[in-house]
Scaffold this motif. Structure first.
Motif, short mmCIF file in Angstrom:
data_model
loop_
_atom_site.label_atom_id
_atom_site.label_comp_id
_atom_site.label_asym_id
_atom_site.label_seq_id
_atom_site.Cartn_x
_atom_site.Cartn_y
_atom_site.Cartn_z
N ALA A 93 0.79 -1.33 0.02
CA ALA A 93 0.04 -0.03 -0.22
C ALA A 93 1.02 1.31 -0.07
N THR A 94 2.15 1.26 0.64
CA THR A 94 2.75 2.55 0.92
C THR A 94 3.61 2.51 -0.64
N PRO A 95 3.63 3.86 -1.11
CA PRO A 95 4.12 4.00 -2.27
C PRO A 95 5.76 4.52 -2.16
N GLU A 96 6.17 4.49 -0.83
CA GLU A 96 7.60 4.79 -0.76
C GLU A 96 7.89 3.80 0.55
N LEU A 97 9.28 3.33 0.52
CA LEU A 97 9.85 2.73 1.56
C LEU A 97 11.29 3.01 1.71
N GLY A 98 11.73 3.48 3.10
CA GLY A 98 13.10 3.69 3.21
C GLY A 98 13.60 4.47 2.02
N GLY A 99 12.97 5.46 1.56
CA GLY A 99 13.58 6.52 0.76
C GLY A 99 13.36 5.90 -0.56
N LYS A 100 12.92 4.77 -1.11
CA LYS A 100 12.84 4.24 -2.50
C LYS A 100 11.37 4.05 -2.73
N ALA A 101 10.99 4.58 -4.14
CA ALA A 101 9.66 4.76 -4.68
C ALA A 101 9.48 3.20 -4.90
N ILE A 102 8.14 2.81 -4.63
CA ILE A 102 7.85 1.41 -5.11
C ILE A 102 6.42 1.77 -5.94
N LYS A 103 6.98 1.13 -7.01
CA LYS A 103 5.74 1.24 -8.34
C LYS A 103 4.84 0.06 -8.19
N GLN A 104 3.65 0.43 -8.86
CA GLN A 104 2.81 -0.99 -8.81
C GLN A 104 3.54 -2.04 -9.58
N GLY A 105 3.11 -3.24 -8.83
CA GLY A 105 3.67 -4.44 -9.38
C GLY A 105 5.13 -4.96 -8.70
N ASP A 106 5.82 -3.77 -8.33
CA ASP A 106 7.01 -4.03 -7.63
C ASP A 106 6.94 -5.13 -6.51
N LYS A 107 8.12 -5.99 -6.26
CA LYS A 107 7.86 -6.86 -5.40
C LYS A 107 8.90 -6.39 -4.15
N VAL A 108 8.43 -6.59 -2.74
CA VAL A 108 9.12 -6.13 -1.67
C VAL A 108 9.44 -7.23 -1.04
N VAL A 109 10.62 -7.67 -0.58
CA VAL A 109 10.88 -8.91 0.27
C VAL A 109 11.40 -8.31 1.79
N MET A 110 10.72 -8.93 2.63
CA MET A 110 10.74 -8.41 3.98
C MET A 110 11.80 -9.52 4.83
N TRP A 111 12.87 -9.20 4.92
CA TRP A 111 13.98 -10.09 5.59
C TRP A 111 13.89 -10.04 7.13
N TYR A 112 12.91 -11.04 7.57
CA TYR A 112 12.76 -11.06 9.00
C TYR A 112 13.96 -11.28 9.68
N VAL A 113 14.88 -12.34 9.03
CA VAL A 113 15.90 -12.81 9.80
C VAL A 113 17.04 -11.55 9.65
N SER A 114 16.89 -10.61 8.81
CA SER A 114 17.83 -9.32 8.85
C SER A 114 17.41 -8.47 10.00
N GLY A 115 15.90 -8.25 10.06
CA GLY A 115 15.27 -7.32 10.99
C GLY A 115 15.70 -7.73 12.48
N ASN A 116 15.81 -9.22 12.60
CA ASN A 116 16.03 -9.51 14.13
C ASN A 116 17.42 -9.48 14.33
N ARG A 117 18.43 -9.09 13.44
CA ARG A 117 19.74 -8.81 13.48
C ARG A 117 20.09 -7.34 13.64
N ASP A 118 19.13 -6.27 13.69
CA ASP A 118 19.32 -4.98 13.32
C ASP A 118 19.86 -4.40 14.83
N GLU A 119 21.21 -3.79 14.56
CA GLU A 119 21.58 -3.28 15.68
C GLU A 119 20.93 -1.82 16.01
N GLY A 120 20.42 -1.23 15.19
CA GLY A 120 19.63 0.02 15.50
C GLY A 120 18.35 -0.23 16.18
N ALA A 121 17.77 -1.37 16.21
CA ALA A 121 16.80 -1.74 17.03
C ALA A 121 16.67 -2.68 18.20
N ILE A 122 17.91 -3.40 18.08
CA ILE A 122 18.01 -4.50 18.96
C ILE A 122 19.66 -4.59 19.79
#
Ligand code: HEM
Length: 125
Positions: free
Chosen positions: A20-49
Protein backbone atom coordinates in the motif's frame (compact mmCIF):
# COMPACT_ATOMS: atom_id res chain seq x y z
CA UNK A 1 10.56 -17.99 24.94
CA UNK A 2 10.73 -15.00 22.61
CA UNK A 3 14.55 -14.81 22.51
CA UNK A 4 14.74 -18.36 21.07
CA UNK A 5 12.34 -17.43 18.26
CA UNK A 6 14.12 -14.11 17.57
CA UNK A 7 17.55 -15.70 17.55
CA UNK A 8 16.50 -18.56 15.29
CA UNK A 9 13.96 -16.70 13.09
CA UNK A 10 12.43 -19.81 11.48
CA UNK A 11 10.71 -17.92 8.61
CA UNK A 12 13.50 -16.13 6.74
CA UNK A 13 11.43 -13.81 4.59
CA UNK A 14 8.05 -13.07 3.03
CA UNK A 15 7.30 -11.06 -0.08
CA UNK A 16 4.61 -8.53 -0.93
CA UNK A 17 3.56 -7.32 -4.36
CA UNK A 18 2.78 -3.60 -4.62
CA UNK A 19 2.38 -2.78 -0.95
CA UNK A 20 0.00 0.00 0.00
CA UNK A 21 2.86 2.40 0.72
CA UNK A 22 4.23 4.18 -2.35
CA UNK A 23 7.57 4.79 -0.66
CA UNK A 24 9.74 2.72 1.66
CA UNK A 25 13.10 3.62 3.15
CA UNK A 26 13.49 6.47 0.65
CA UNK A 27 12.80 4.20 -2.36
CA UNK A 28 9.75 4.59 -4.61
CA UNK A 29 7.62 1.45 -4.87
CA UNK A 30 5.87 1.19 -8.24
CA UNK A 31 2.75 -0.86 -8.90
CA UNK A 32 3.70 -4.50 -9.37
CA UNK A 33 7.05 -4.13 -7.61
CA UNK A 34 7.92 -6.87 -5.22
CA UNK A 35 9.22 -6.12 -1.73
CA UNK A 36 10.95 -8.79 0.31
CA UNK A 37 10.87 -8.51 4.10
CA UNK A 38 13.94 -10.20 5.54
CA UNK A 39 12.80 -11.06 9.06
CA UNK A 40 16.14 -12.70 9.72
CA UNK A 41 17.87 -9.39 8.97
CA UNK A 42 15.43 -7.30 11.02
CA UNK A 43 16.04 -9.58 13.97
CA UNK A 44 19.76 -8.76 13.76
CA UNK A 45 19.25 -4.99 13.39
CA UNK A 46 21.64 -3.28 15.79
CA UNK A 47 19.63 -0.05 15.38
CA UNK A 48 16.65 -1.74 17.06
CA UNK A 49 18.13 -4.53 19.19
CA UNK A 50 21.03 -4.33 21.63
CA UNK A 51 23.82 -6.75 20.68
CA UNK A 52 21.56 -8.67 18.30
CA UNK A 53 24.14 -11.40 17.64
CA UNK A 54 24.04 -12.44 21.30
CA UNK A 55 21.51 -14.88 22.68
CA UNK A 56 20.34 -13.12 25.84
CA UNK A 57 18.08 -14.97 28.26
CA UNK A 58 15.85 -12.38 29.93
CA UNK A 59 16.40 -9.77 27.20
CA UNK A 60 14.25 -6.67 27.91
CA UNK A 61 11.32 -6.26 25.48
CA UNK A 62 12.12 -9.69 24.07
CA UNK A 63 8.72 -10.02 22.40
CA UNK A 64 9.45 -7.09 20.09
CA UNK A 65 11.03 -9.19 17.34
CA UNK A 66 10.03 -9.85 13.73
CA UNK A 67 10.06 -13.65 13.60
CA UNK A 68 6.25 -13.67 13.43
CA UNK A 69 6.06 -10.82 10.93
CA UNK A 70 4.38 -7.49 11.66
CA UNK A 71 1.19 -5.62 10.89
CA UNK A 72 -2.11 -7.12 9.76
CA UNK A 73 -0.52 -10.39 8.55
CA UNK A 74 1.39 -11.03 11.76
CA UNK A 75 1.30 -14.69 12.70
CA UNK A 76 -1.93 -15.70 14.43
CA UNK A 77 -0.31 -18.86 15.78
CA UNK A 78 2.48 -17.13 17.71
CA UNK A 79 1.41 -18.26 21.18
CA UNK A 80 0.96 -21.84 20.00
CA UNK A 81 4.33 -21.75 18.21
CA UNK A 82 6.06 -20.61 21.41
CA UNK A 83 4.81 -23.56 23.44
CA UNK A 84 7.47 -26.13 22.39
CA UNK A 85 10.22 -23.55 22.96
CA UNK A 86 8.96 -22.96 26.48
CA UNK A 87 8.42 -26.62 27.27
CA UNK A 88 10.13 -28.98 24.77
CA UNK A 89 9.51 -32.16 26.76
CA UNK A 90 5.90 -31.67 27.75
CA UNK A 91 6.48 -30.65 31.36
CA UNK A 92 8.63 -33.65 32.30
CA UNK A 93 11.66 -32.18 34.18
CA UNK A 94 13.33 -35.60 34.32
CA UNK A 95 13.21 -36.02 30.54
CA UNK A 96 14.66 -32.53 30.15
CA UNK A 97 17.68 -33.31 32.30
CA UNK A 98 18.23 -36.60 30.43
CA UNK A 99 18.27 -35.21 26.88
CA UNK A 100 21.85 -35.26 25.58
CA UNK A 101 23.18 -33.76 22.38
CA UNK A 102 24.72 -36.50 20.21
CA UNK A 103 26.08 -34.65 17.20
CA UNK A 104 25.59 -31.55 15.12
CA UNK A 105 22.28 -30.43 13.65
CA UNK A 106 21.58 -31.05 9.95
CA UNK A 107 20.23 -27.86 8.38
CA UNK A 108 17.30 -27.74 5.97
CA UNK A 109 18.38 -26.55 2.50
CA UNK A 110 15.99 -23.62 2.00
CA UNK A 111 16.05 -19.87 1.52
CA UNK A 112 12.58 -19.62 3.06
CA UNK A 113 12.62 -21.69 6.24
CA UNK A 114 15.56 -21.85 8.64
CA UNK A 115 14.90 -25.37 9.72
CA UNK A 116 16.65 -28.38 11.13
CA UNK A 117 16.35 -31.71 9.30
CA UNK A 118 18.06 -33.81 11.91
CA UNK A 119 19.33 -33.38 15.45
CA UNK A 120 20.72 -36.49 17.05
CA UNK A 121 19.91 -36.66 20.75
CA UNK A 122 19.66 -39.41 23.31
CA UNK A 123 16.84 -39.24 25.82
CA UNK A 124 17.35 -41.46 28.81
CA UNK A 125 14.08 -42.68 30.32
C1 HEM B 1 7.75 -20.99 15.04
C2 HEM B 1 6.62 -21.10 14.36
C3 HEM B 1 6.04 -20.04 13.48
C4 HEM B 1 6.66 -19.01 12.86
C5 HEM B 1 8.14 -18.59 12.91
C6 HEM B 1 5.64 -18.29 12.10
C7 HEM B 1 5.88 -17.16 11.35
C8 HEM B 1 4.93 -16.46 10.64
C9 HEM B 1 5.17 -15.26 9.89
C10 HEM B 1 6.53 -14.59 9.71
C11 HEM B 1 3.99 -14.86 9.37
C12 HEM B 1 3.77 -13.57 8.58
C13 HEM B 1 3.47 -13.86 7.14
C14 HEM B 1 3.34 -12.59 6.33
O1 HEM B 1 3.60 -11.50 6.80
O2 HEM B 1 2.97 -12.72 5.16
C15 HEM B 1 2.98 -15.81 9.78
C16 HEM B 1 1.65 -15.75 9.44
C17 HEM B 1 0.71 -16.68 9.82
N1 HEM B 1 0.88 -17.72 10.70
FE1 HEM B 1 2.65 -18.28 11.54
N2 HEM B 1 4.43 -18.91 12.28
C18 HEM B 1 4.62 -19.97 13.12
C19 HEM B 1 3.64 -20.85 13.59
C20 HEM B 1 2.31 -20.76 13.30
C21 HEM B 1 1.29 -21.62 13.85
C22 HEM B 1 1.55 -22.73 14.88
C23 HEM B 1 0.11 -21.24 13.28
C24 HEM B 1 -1.27 -21.76 13.46
C25 HEM B 1 -1.62 -22.66 14.34
C26 HEM B 1 0.39 -20.14 12.39
C27 HEM B 1 -0.54 -19.49 11.63
C28 HEM B 1 -0.30 -18.39 10.82
C29 HEM B 1 -1.28 -17.75 9.98
C30 HEM B 1 -2.75 -18.19 9.80
C31 HEM B 1 -0.67 -16.67 9.35
C32 HEM B 1 -1.26 -15.70 8.34
C33 HEM B 1 -1.81 -14.48 9.02
C34 HEM B 1 -2.33 -13.50 7.99
O3 HEM B 1 -1.93 -13.53 6.83
O4 HEM B 1 -3.19 -12.69 8.35
N3 HEM B 1 1.73 -19.87 12.43
N4 HEM B 1 3.58 -16.77 10.57
Amino acid sequence: MSEVIRYQTPVIHMRRTRPATPELGGKAIKQGDKVVMWYVSGNRDEGAIDEPERFVVGRPRARLHLAFGAGIHRCVGDRLAEMPAKDPVGGDPEAQSCARDRGSAGALYSNFIRGIRSLPVVIRT
